[in-house]
Design a protein around this motif. Structure first.
Motif, PDB file in Angstrom:
ATOM      1  N   VAL A  25      12.127  32.412  93.743  1.00 32.95           N
ATOM      2  CA  VAL A  25      11.385  31.776  94.833  1.00 32.95           C
ATOM      3  C   VAL A  25      11.757  30.296  94.909  1.00 32.95           C
ATOM      4  O   VAL A  25      12.013  29.758  95.988  1.00 32.95           O
ATOM      5  CB  VAL A  25       9.861  31.981  94.673  1.00 32.95           C
ATOM      6  CG1 VAL A  25       9.085  31.039  95.581  1.00 32.95           C
ATOM      7  CG2 VAL A  25       9.486  33.425  94.972  1.00 32.95           C
ATOM      8  N   ASP A  29      13.597  28.742  98.142  1.00 26.16           N
ATOM      9  CA  ASP A  29      12.955  27.647  98.887  1.00 26.16           C
ATOM     10  C   ASP A  29      13.905  26.470  99.026  1.00 26.16           C
ATOM     11  O   ASP A  29      13.977  25.830 100.075  1.00 26.16           O
ATOM     12  CB  ASP A  29      11.658  27.216  98.213  1.00 26.16           C
ATOM     13  CG  ASP A  29      10.523  28.209  98.409  1.00 26.16           C
ATOM     14  OD1 ASP A  29      10.675  29.154  99.220  1.00 26.16           O
ATOM     15  OD2 ASP A  29       9.484  28.045  97.752  1.00 26.16           O
ATOM     16  N   LYS A  37       6.373  31.564 100.949  1.00 25.97           N
ATOM     17  CA  LYS A  37       6.210  32.968 101.269  1.00 25.97           C
ATOM     18  C   LYS A  37       4.737  33.320 101.124  1.00 25.97           C
ATOM     19  O   LYS A  37       4.081  32.860 100.207  1.00 25.97           O
ATOM     20  CB  LYS A  37       7.061  33.802 100.310  1.00 25.97           C
ATOM     21  CG  LYS A  37       7.184  35.248 100.683  1.00 25.97           C
ATOM     22  CD  LYS A  37       8.184  35.951  99.778  1.00 25.97           C
ATOM     23  CE  LYS A  37       8.300  37.405 100.162  1.00 25.97           C
ATOM     24  NZ  LYS A  37       9.245  38.121  99.318  1.00 25.97           N
ATOM     25  N   TRP A  58       4.858  40.608 104.226  1.00 28.69           N
ATOM     26  CA  TRP A  58       5.046  39.237 103.767  1.00 28.69           C
ATOM     27  C   TRP A  58       5.585  38.406 104.925  1.00 28.69           C
ATOM     28  O   TRP A  58       6.102  38.941 105.910  1.00 28.69           O
ATOM     29  CB  TRP A  58       6.010  39.172 102.569  1.00 28.69           C
ATOM     30  CG  TRP A  58       7.308  39.907 102.754  1.00 28.69           C
ATOM     31  CD1 TRP A  58       7.583  41.173 102.315  1.00 28.69           C
ATOM     32  CD2 TRP A  58       8.477  39.453 103.434  1.00 28.69           C
ATOM     33  NE1 TRP A  58       8.866  41.528 102.678  1.00 28.69           N
ATOM     34  CE2 TRP A  58       9.443  40.480 103.359  1.00 28.69           C
ATOM     35  CE3 TRP A  58       8.829  38.281 104.096  1.00 28.69           C
ATOM     36  CZ2 TRP A  58      10.716  40.373 103.915  1.00 28.69           C
ATOM     37  CZ3 TRP A  58      10.088  38.170 104.656  1.00 28.69           C
ATOM     38  CH2 TRP A  58      11.021  39.214 104.561  1.00 28.69           C
ATOM     39  N   THR A  59       5.436  37.112 104.817  1.00 32.71           N
ATOM     40  CA  THR A  59       6.016  36.185 105.785  1.00 32.71           C
ATOM     41  C   THR A  59       6.781  35.119 105.011  1.00 32.71           C
ATOM     42  O   THR A  59       6.407  34.747 103.897  1.00 32.71           O
ATOM     43  CB  THR A  59       4.941  35.507 106.664  1.00 32.71           C
ATOM     44  OG1 THR A  59       4.059  34.741 105.842  1.00 32.71           O
ATOM     45  CG2 THR A  59       4.147  36.534 107.447  1.00 32.71           C
ATOM     46  N   TRP A  60       7.856  34.633 105.613  1.00 35.39           N
ATOM     47  CA  TRP A  60       8.673  33.613 104.964  1.00 35.39           C
ATOM     48  C   TRP A  60       9.518  32.918 106.018  1.00 35.39           C
ATOM     49  O   TRP A  60      10.400  33.522 106.610  1.00 35.39           O
ATOM     50  CB  TRP A  60       9.551  34.264 103.897  1.00 35.39           C
ATOM     51  CG  TRP A  60      10.400  33.330 103.094  1.00 35.39           C
ATOM     52  CD1 TRP A  60      10.011  32.143 102.535  1.00 35.39           C
ATOM     53  CD2 TRP A  60      11.761  33.506 102.737  1.00 35.39           C
ATOM     54  NE1 TRP A  60      11.056  31.583 101.850  1.00 35.39           N
ATOM     55  CE2 TRP A  60      12.146  32.407 101.947  1.00 35.39           C
ATOM     56  CE3 TRP A  60      12.701  34.502 102.992  1.00 35.39           C
ATOM     57  CZ2 TRP A  60      13.431  32.250 101.432  1.00 35.39           C
ATOM     58  CZ3 TRP A  60      13.968  34.349 102.464  1.00 35.39           C
ATOM     59  CH2 TRP A  60      14.318  33.239 101.700  1.00 35.39           C
ATOM     60  N   CYS A  97       5.512  33.656 112.905  1.00 35.19           N
ATOM     61  CA  CYS A  97       6.733  34.450 112.811  1.00 35.19           C
ATOM     62  C   CYS A  97       7.218  34.873 114.192  1.00 35.19           C
ATOM     63  O   CYS A  97       6.414  35.204 115.058  1.00 35.19           O
ATOM     64  CB  CYS A  97       6.503  35.687 111.946  1.00 35.19           C
ATOM     65  SG  CYS A  97       6.105  35.280 110.240  1.00 35.19           S
TER      66      CYS A  97
END
Length: 141
Positions: A25, A29, A37, A58-60, A97
């Motif tokens: 992660v 990033d 995330k 999930w969102t990222w 998103c």
């Protein structure tokens, strides 16, 4: 100077998994700019509070990914999969998103996702039973 390293293989290692997740992660990033995330879920329950179906995602960095979507067998013809997916798309947009990804084995529901505007982007071959893992993408409007 030679360093001493030990390589081991064995059963699942929750501590190792946690450490690898933290390290990856941080790496990710840095690679894409700090884009934390996060996760979310959608669920539907019946009158007896029993689970009818649910979705985790999930969102990222503007991308949403569906991890799991399941609907109880006796409710699959009632449109709950479509409603769960629509709610997830709404929640993903609320979280900033503009695109969504999912993968589905060929014996699961790739046709369901295509029906809802997802386009196939690739496949992973060699899934047990002769199946394939279908990767799908959708721009959220």
């Amino acid at each position: 100077m030679t360093s001493q390293h030990t390589l081991t293989a064995g059963d699942a290692d929750p501590e190792l998994e946690q450490r690898l997740e933290e390290e990856l992660v941080a790496f990710n990033d840095t690679a894409v700019g700090h884009a934390p995330k996060g996760g979310f879920s959608v669920r539907v329950q019946d009158e007896a509070s029993e689970l009818v179906g649910g979705l985790t995602a999930w969102t990222w960095g503007g991308l949403a990914g569906i991890e799991l979507l399941w609907v109880r067998a006796d409710s699959r013809a009632d449109g709950w999969g479509s409603r769960l997916l629509a709610a997830a798309e709404t929640e993903a947009r609320r979280r900033g998103c503009d695109r969504m990804v999912v993968s589905s084995f060929t014996f699961q529901a790739p046709g369901f996702y295509r029906k809802h505007g997802f386009a196939e982007t690739g496949r992973t071959l060699g899934i047990p039973g002769g199946a394939e893992d279908v990767h799908l993408f959708k721009k959220l409007g």
